[in-house]
Write a protein that holds these residues in place. Structure first.
Motif, PDB file in Angstrom:
ATOM      1  N   ASN A  30     -10.233  24.174 -40.431  1.00  0.00           N
ATOM      2  CA  ASN A  30     -11.101  24.235 -41.610  1.00  0.00           C
ATOM      3  C   ASN A  30     -11.018  25.602 -42.300  1.00  0.00           C
ATOM      4  O   ASN A  30     -12.009  26.139 -42.782  1.00  0.00           O
TER       5      ASN A  30
ATOM      6  N   ARG B 207      -9.668  28.027 -45.444  1.00  0.00           N
ATOM      7  CA  ARG B 207      -9.437  27.784 -46.865  1.00  0.00           C
ATOM      8  C   ARG B 207      -7.985  27.364 -47.067  1.00  0.00           C
ATOM      9  O   ARG B 207      -7.101  27.806 -46.321  1.00  0.00           O
TER      10      ARG B 207
ATOM     11  N   SER C   4     -11.862  21.324 -45.685  1.00  0.00           N
ATOM     12  CA  SER C   4     -12.264  22.510 -46.450  1.00  0.00           C
ATOM     13  C   SER C   4     -13.415  22.151 -47.381  1.00  0.00           C
ATOM     14  O   SER C   4     -13.788  20.979 -47.516  1.00  0.00           O
TER      15      SER C   4
ATOM     16  N   PHE D  67     -13.608  22.202 -50.678  1.00  0.00           N
ATOM     17  CA  PHE D  67     -13.312  21.512 -51.930  1.00  0.00           C
ATOM     18  C   PHE D  67     -11.990  20.753 -51.918  1.00  0.00           C
ATOM     19  O   PHE D  67     -11.603  20.174 -52.936  1.00  0.00           O
ATOM     20  N   GLY D  68     -11.293  20.734 -50.782  1.00  0.00           N
ATOM     21  CA  GLY D  68     -10.010  20.053 -50.731  1.00  0.00           C
ATOM     22  C   GLY D  68      -8.863  20.999 -51.012  1.00  0.00           C
ATOM     23  O   GLY D  68      -9.055  22.166 -51.382  1.00  0.00           O
TER      24      GLY D  68
ATOM     25  N   ARG E 188     -10.392  25.074 -55.282  1.00  0.00           N
ATOM     26  CA  ARG E 188      -9.812  25.016 -53.944  1.00  0.00           C
ATOM     27  C   ARG E 188      -9.895  26.335 -53.190  1.00  0.00           C
ATOM     28  O   ARG E 188     -10.013  26.349 -51.954  1.00  0.00           O
TER      29      ARG E 188
ATOM     30  N   ILE F   3     -22.353  23.705 -50.847  1.00  0.00           N
ATOM     31  CA  ILE F   3     -21.965  22.323 -51.135  1.00  0.00           C
ATOM     32  C   ILE F   3     -23.186  21.487 -51.506  1.00  0.00           C
ATOM     33  O   ILE F   3     -23.123  20.622 -52.396  1.00  0.00           O
TER      34      ILE F   3
ATOM     35  N   GLY G 290     -19.192  16.008 -43.657  1.00  0.00           N
ATOM     36  CA  GLY G 290     -17.785  16.380 -43.739  1.00  0.00           C
ATOM     37  C   GLY G 290     -17.087  16.259 -42.396  1.00  0.00           C
ATOM     38  O   GLY G 290     -15.944  15.784 -42.314  1.00  0.00           O
TER      39      GLY G 290
ATOM     40  N   ASP H 189      -6.399  15.454 -45.946  1.00  0.00           N
ATOM     41  CA  ASP H 189      -7.049  16.494 -46.754  1.00  0.00           C
ATOM     42  C   ASP H 189      -8.492  16.057 -46.989  1.00  0.00           C
ATOM     43  O   ASP H 189      -8.751  15.153 -47.776  1.00  0.00           O
TER      44      ASP H 189
ATOM     45  N   SER I  24     -12.377  16.917 -48.104  1.00  0.00           N
ATOM     46  CA  SER I  24     -13.212  17.800 -48.909  1.00  0.00           C
ATOM     47  C   SER I  24     -14.681  17.581 -48.572  1.00  0.00           C
ATOM     48  O   SER I  24     -15.184  16.460 -48.660  1.00  0.00           O
TER      49      SER I  24
ATOM     50  N   ASP J 147     -16.477  16.237 -51.719  1.00  0.00           N
ATOM     51  CA  ASP J 147     -16.245  14.806 -51.912  1.00  0.00           C
ATOM     52  C   ASP J 147     -17.051  13.987 -50.908  1.00  0.00           C
ATOM     53  O   ASP J 147     -17.640  12.954 -51.250  1.00  0.00           O
TER      54      ASP J 147
END
Length: 562
Positions: A261, A263, A290, A292-293, A299, A308, A337, A362, A364, A367
């Motif tokens: 995890n 960046r 991560s 934001f993906g 990112r 978040i 997450g 990937d 996020s 998300d």
């Protein structure tokens, strides 16, 4: 294509239908050979000539899974078939090798368990010694312990499961820190995976220094670390040194999953980008979790749970119109997450087991948080209604929220018309259903504050516990609002054996209590296989398993590589 039961497979091929590892019954059918006696599963004592290097494995071509040995099982028939009416599909599954299979239709003796990739026979498990995992590793002194201070019952005996852990023989390299990633790795460990927690020498996971107990934090055993890392083995590796990178490459060659995890781009700058990892191990499942993906304008931004929560809109709908925006009282985005990552890994393992193919996942947190908001987001996307903070009220119905009683709060969710009418009858408020302000669901939603005032006039005459007992047999969903200690002591949580007591790794000794998995497998709770590890506790053990000698390990330490 050919049809087998309810599934379609390419002609001439059908994958093995079995759980990883099998159980005691199936060992008996195979002649009683134990896992540790199986030459295919030998550890450090196996013939080194049978193990190839990572480079050798990279040169191997990919092969599809081998066809099922012995051909299709015989069909069930005769009197047995007569007894299968109404449950044909389940009976079919049993005949193909599930639990309770007929002795003559059981799965073949030689089979590949999840994590044993037939197409990578040599580097998939370099020098791994046979060692029990999951429930089998649980120490005897974890059972039948008396209750502990704080009043949380943890002395419910836990029976041994009938089958093997679901992720037995799956090796996970866990490079994660703090919460979201370690939580994902912990879920995999509870399911029986062999999780190697790779940490920076001397400092380790930042969570080792976090938590409500300064003494434990001073030992690099912070409460935040202890909560998410039981059942893992700790290995220190310095990826900024040449020796550390070589150690990491060897570990990657023998792993099924890599979870990190950082960046986006951090691991690549250390020499282990996506392409390099899959060059070392084409079947590797690489999961990058991560904030934001891996792509998009955000990112590169650092992210913690609260960041978040704010960016996802969660805080904007938490609280009342006066108090919002508010942070949810626990790190919900980290948890969601982490669960998303664990689910993605488990899904990729199914494909890896079937085809030998690796994956790049990937994940996020942003998300995952938006996805987890469900109806709140859908109301806007589909109906065009902007979500607003409503405190403890349910936007879709009334009365549905938190109400005052004589001594505390009571949640009531009378979402259906019938439930509302029964609630009014139990409370002796026969006037409310006849009141035009409360006649229909939409009327009650429009006048929810007036309805609350009327209901609380009666609810304040008894305690929350009394109302809970009164409403329980009526079918109206209701329950008191508890504190966390009250919830942990509740008969339901105790019965489900969610908390587990085990020896503390701290220098002072004693015991600690940890949460297990919310999932029961084959009727049994999942227990952490071992206490959380001290920093680097298993470094030498793991290095020996991938071919390093005692002198090699001394040299690596002198270099600062481990």
């Amino acid at each position: 294509m050919r049809r087998d039961g309810q599934r379609l497979y390419p002609a001439g091929h059908r994958p093995s239908l079995h759980r990883a590892g099998g159980g005691h019954r199936h060992r008996a059918q195979r002649g009683g050979r134990r896992r540790s006696d199986d030459p295919r599963r030998r550890g450090a004592g196996e013939n080194p000539a049978r193990r190839g290097s990572a480079a050798d494995a990279c040169r191997l071509g990919r092969k599809g899974p081998a066809p099922r040995r012995g051909g299709p099982p015989p069909a069930c028939g005769g009197g047995r078939g007569d007894r299968l009416r109404g449950v044909a599909r389940r009976a079919r599954a049993r005949c193909l090798g599930g639990r309770g299979a007929h002795p003559h239709t059981a799965r073949p003796a030689r089979r590949r368990a999840l994590g044993q990739r037939a197409d990578l026979p040599v580097h998939g498990r370099p020098c791994r010694r046979a060692r029990p995992r999951g429930h089998a590793r649980r120490r005897a002194d974890l059972r039948d312990r008396p209750g502990q201070s704080g009043g949380i019952p943890v002395n419910v005996p836990v029976a041994e499961p009938a089958g093997s852990p679901l992720l037995e023989n799956v090796r996970v390299l866990d490079l994660t820190n703090v919460l979201s990633g370690p939580y994902a790795g912990y879920q995999l460990a509870l399911m029986g995976a062999d999780v190697l927690k790779l940490e920076v020498p001397e400092s380790g996971d930042l969570a080792r220094q976090l938590g409500a107990h300064p003494g434990l934090s001073g030992e690099h055993l912070g409460v935040s670390f202890l909560a998410q890392n039981a059942g893992k083995r700790s290995v220190t590796v310095n990826l900024k040194s040449a020796g550390g990178r070589e150690v990491f490459a060897r570990l990657v060659a023998g792993a099924d999953v890599l979870l990190e995890n950082f960046r986006p781009g951090v691991l690549e700058r250390l020499g282990f980008g996506r392409d390099r990892l899959h060059e070392i191990n084409p079947s590797l499942i690489y999961c990058a979790l991560s904030g934001f993906g891996a792509d998009g304008p955000m990112r590169e931004r650092p992210a913690y749970d609260q960041v978040i929560q704010g960016l996802s809109g969660i805080m904007s709908v938490t609280g009342s119109p006066r108090s919002a925006p508010l942070r949810v009282g626990y790190p919900v985005c980290d948890s969601v997450g982490g669960l998303a990552a664990a689910f993605a890994i488990a899904s990729a393992l199914v494909r890896q087991h079937r085809t030998g193919q690796g994956a790049y996942l990937d994940v996020s947190m942003l998300d995952a948080a938006l996805s987890g908001m469900g109806w709140v987001v859908s109301d806007y996307l589909v109906a065009g209604r902007e979500p607003l903070p409503m405190a403890n009220e349910n936007r879709t119905a009334a009365p549905s929220g938190t109400f005052d009683t004589a001594d505390g709060k009571l949640n009531i969710a009378a979402n259906k018309q019938q439930q509302f009418e029964v609630l009014c009858e139990v409370l002796g408020r026969h006037d409310l259903p006849a009141d035009p302000r409360f006649a229909t669901r939409e009327d009650r939603k429009t006048n929810r504050e007036a309805l609350r005032d009327e209901l609380e006039k009666t609810l304040r005459t008894r305690t929350a516990e009394e109302w809970d007992e009164i409403l329980l047999p009526t079918g109206v969903p209701a329950a008191p609002v508890l504190t966390v200690p009250q919830a942990l002591r509740s008969p339901q949580v105790t019965h489900r054996r969610l908390t587990h007591r085990m020896p503390s790794p701290a220098a002072s000794g004693g015991d600690l209590t940890l949460l297990g998995s919310p999932v029961h497998v084959d009727g049994e709770a999942l227990v952490p296989s071992s206490p959380p590890p001290r920093l680097g506790e298993h470094t030498d053990e793991v290095l020996r398993s991938v071919g390093y000698t005692a002198d090699d390990i001394v040299a690596l330490r002198a270099e600062g590589a481990v």
